[in-house]
Write an enzyme that holds these catalytic residues in place. Structure first.
Site, short mmCIF file in Angstrom:
data_model
loop_
_atom_site.label_atom_id
_atom_site.label_comp_id
_atom_site.label_asym_id
_atom_site.label_seq_id
_atom_site.Cartn_x
_atom_site.Cartn_y
_atom_site.Cartn_z
N SER A 210 35.84 47.11 16.56
CA SER A 210 34.89 46.38 16.88
C SER A 210 35.13 44.80 16.57
O SER A 210 36.62 44.57 16.36
CB SER A 210 33.52 46.60 16.16
OG SER A 210 32.61 45.76 16.67
N ASN A 211 34.52 44.01 16.53
CA ASN A 211 34.84 42.45 16.28
C ASN A 211 33.66 41.81 15.54
O ASN A 211 32.53 42.52 15.03
CB ASN A 211 35.18 41.72 17.37
CG ASN A 211 34.13 41.70 18.53
OD1 ASN A 211 32.90 41.07 18.43
ND2 ASN A 211 34.23 42.27 19.71
N GLY A 212 33.74 40.47 15.08
CA GLY A 212 32.76 39.93 14.10
C GLY A 212 31.70 39.13 14.92
O GLY A 212 30.90 38.49 14.34
N SER A 213 31.46 39.55 16.10
CA SER A 213 30.40 38.88 16.80
C SER A 213 28.96 39.11 16.20
O SER A 213 28.88 40.41 16.01
CB SER A 213 30.23 39.23 18.21
OG SER A 213 29.06 38.88 18.82
N ALA A 277 30.57 39.85 22.98
CA ALA A 277 32.17 39.93 22.61
C ALA A 277 32.62 41.32 22.97
O ALA A 277 32.53 42.05 22.13
CB ALA A 277 32.54 39.59 21.08
#
Ligand code: CTP
Length: 413
Positions: A210-213, A277
Site C-alpha cells: 500500500s502507500n501512505g495516502s 493514490a
C-alpha cells in the site's frame, strides 16, 4: 426550520466583549443542533463576561483566545482555513471598527485579515454607539466588502434605555448562517465522482502492498463539492476518516476494485476527480492463507502492473471533465505536464510526495494547478480544505457540455 440544515458545516464563532456574550451559549447550542461543527474564538474582553471553559465544553473544541497561546501553530491562519463561515456574535463596536480598518490587535481581528471565507456580523452595543457616524461608516465599508452585517434589534439595552443595539435574535442569526452556507450552490445539478485514499494489493491473507495516502484531500474535495450543491460519489480505499455528510461512499480495497467501482458509475457523472493514490503494482499471486516465514526460501514477490484507471476512463469519456493528481518527488512541473497530456486530462493537481513536506497524511498541501488550456497556477501551502475550494473554483472555468448543465429550477438559489 428543518433540522440539520448545517450538517457538515464548520463554523468559527467569534465572541467579543459585550454583555450579550452570555447569549452566545444558546446560539452555539442551536447552531450545533442544526448539525454545525463550531469552534470558538474569544477576545480578552469576552472572557471577562464568560469563561472559555463554558464554550470549550459545549463545542467539544478548545477555545482560542490568544495569538500566542501555542496550542495551535499560527492559529490566526489555521483557524479560519478550516471554517466555511465566520460568525461574530456578539460583535462590539470595537471589533467592527478594527475589522473595517484592518487592525490586527488580537487573535480575532488578526484572523479576520487572513480569511477569504464569508463573514457574518451580529452586532451588539449601545443604541447611541450604533447610531454614531463612525460606526455607520465602518458598517458601510464592511458591507461594501461583502461582509454580512445584521441589523441589531430595537429593545431595552444594558443601559436601561430603549434603542437599536440589541443582539439580533438567535433565529435571525441562524437564518443568516444557513442562507450563507447554502448560497454558494454553483454545483447544483452536477454529479461528481471522486476517488480517495490508498489501495491495498494483497500478498497473502494478512499482508499487502500500500502507500501512505490518508485520503484527506479526496474527502475534503467531496465535502466541498457537496456543500456547493453537487451530488458526490466518493470511492475510497481504506482510511480512518469519517465519510463526509451527504456524500455517497463506496469502500474498496484494491486498484481493481476501485476501477470497477469508478467504471460502473463513470457514464452517469459530469466530473471525475482522481485523488486516490492507486497502487501501480500488485503481487502476481496472492496466497489465501498467511505465508509462514519458515517457508520462505528467499524467493522475490513477482509483481504485475494494475490498470491505470484514469487513463482507461479517459479513453472511455463521452462528456466528463477529468481531473488528476500527480504525486511527484521531483521535476514536478515536467512530470505533471506529461500526465496532463498522456492521460488527456482537463486539469492536473501536482503535489510533492515524500520528505517532511509530503502531501501524504498531511493536513496541508502545496500544489500547482495545470490545465489543458496551458494555465499554471502555483498555490501557497494551505489546508487541504482550501486546496479543495481552489480546485472547485478552477473547475468552474471549464465549460460543461450543455447536456449536463443544471436545469434552471435547480440553478443558483
Ligand atoms: N492513477 C490511476 N491509476 C493508477 C495510477 C494512478 O488512475 N494505476 C491516477 C491517480 O489517481 C492520479 C494520476 O493517475 O490522479 C497520476 O497518478 P500518479 O501516481 O501521480 O502517477 P502514475 O500515473 O501512477 O505514474 P508514475 O507512478 O510513473 O508517477
Amino acid at each position: 426550520m428543518a433540522a440539520l440544515k448545517l450538517q457538515g458545516t464548520r463554523l468559527l464563532l467569534g465572541i467579543t466583549g459585550s454583555i450579550a456574550a452570555y447569549k452566545a451559549v444558546g446560539l452555539l447550542r442551536t447552531l450545533m443542533s442544526h448539525g454545525a461543527d463550531v469552534s470558538v474564538v474569544m477576545t480578552d474582553s469576552a472572557t471577562r463576561f464568560m469563561t472559555p471553559l463554558t464554550f470549550e465544553v459545549l463545542s467539544n473544541h478548545p477555545v482560542a483566545t490568544d495569538t500566542f497561546s501555542g496550542h495551535q501553530d499560527m492559529p490566526h491562519l489555521s483557524l479560519p482555513e478550516s471554517a466555511d463561515v465566520i460568525l461574530l456574535a456578539p460583535c462590539t463596536a470595537n471589533t467592527i471598527a478594527a475589522y473595517a480598518l484592518g487592525l490586527a490587535d488580537n487573535l480575532l481581528s488578526t484572523l479576520l485579515l487572513t480569511t477569504q471565507c464569508p463573514v457574518i456580523i451580529a452586532p451588539a452595543m449601545d443604541g447611541d454607539m450604533w447610531e454614531q457616524t463612525q460606526i455607520k461608516q465602518h458598517v458601510q465599508t464592511l458591507r461594501a466588502r461583502g461582509v454580512i452585517v445584521l441589523e441589531p434589534e430595537i429593545g431595552e439595552l444594558a443601559s436601561g434605555k430603549v434603542g437599536r443595539g440589541r443582539l439580533p435574535s438567535e433565529e435571525a442569526i441562524v437564518e443568516a448562517v444557513v442562507e450563507k452556507v447554502h448560497a454558494s450552490k454553483e454545483l447544483v445539478g452536477r454529479r461528481i465522482l471522486i476517488s480517495a485514499g490508498p489501495t491495498r494489493e494483497p500478498i497473502d491473507a494478512v499482508r499487502f502492498i500500500s502507500n501512505g495516502s490518508s485520503g484527506k484531500m479526496g474527502y475534503a474535495l467531496a465535502r466541498a463539492a457537496q456543500l456547493r450543491g453537487a451530488e458526490v460519489i466518493l470511492v475510497s480505499g481504506p482510511t480512518s476518516l469519517e465519510p463526509p455528510f451527504g456524500v455517497e461512499c463506496v469502500s474498496i480495497q484494491t486498484a481493481e476494485d476501485m476501477y470497477h467501482a469508478l467504471r460502473s458509475r463513470f457514464s452517469t457523472v459530469d466530473v471525475l476527480i482522481m485523488t486516490a493514490a492507486v497502487g501501480d503494482f500488485r503481487p502476481q499471486h496472492c496466497r489465501e492463507e498467511k505465508f509462514k516465514k519458515r517457508d520462505w526460501k528467499g524467493e522475490p514477490i513477482q509483481l504485475e502492473q494494475t490498470t491505470d484507471i484514469l487513463a482507461a476512463l479517459s479513453a472511455q469519456r463521452t462528456h466528463q471533465l477529468l481531473i488528476g493528481f500527480a504525486a511527484e518527488t521531483d521535476d514536478l512541473l515536467e512530470n505533471g505536464r506529461e500526465k496532463l497530456h498522456k492521460k488527456s486530462l482537463d486539469m492536473v493537481v501536482v503535489n510533492q510526495v515524500g520528505g517532511s513536506e509530503s502531501a501524504f497524511d498531511n493536513d496541508t498541501n502545496e500544489v500547482i494547478l495545470l490545465t489543458r488550456n496551458g494555465s499554471v497556477t502555483p498555490l501557497p501551502r494551505m489546508s487541504k480544505h482550501m486546496v479543495a475550494a481552489r480546485i472547485l473554483d478552477e473547475l468552474q472555468n471549464f465549460p460543461m457540455p450543455s447536456s449536463v448543465l443544471p436545469s434552471p429550477s435547480l440553478s443558483k438559489r
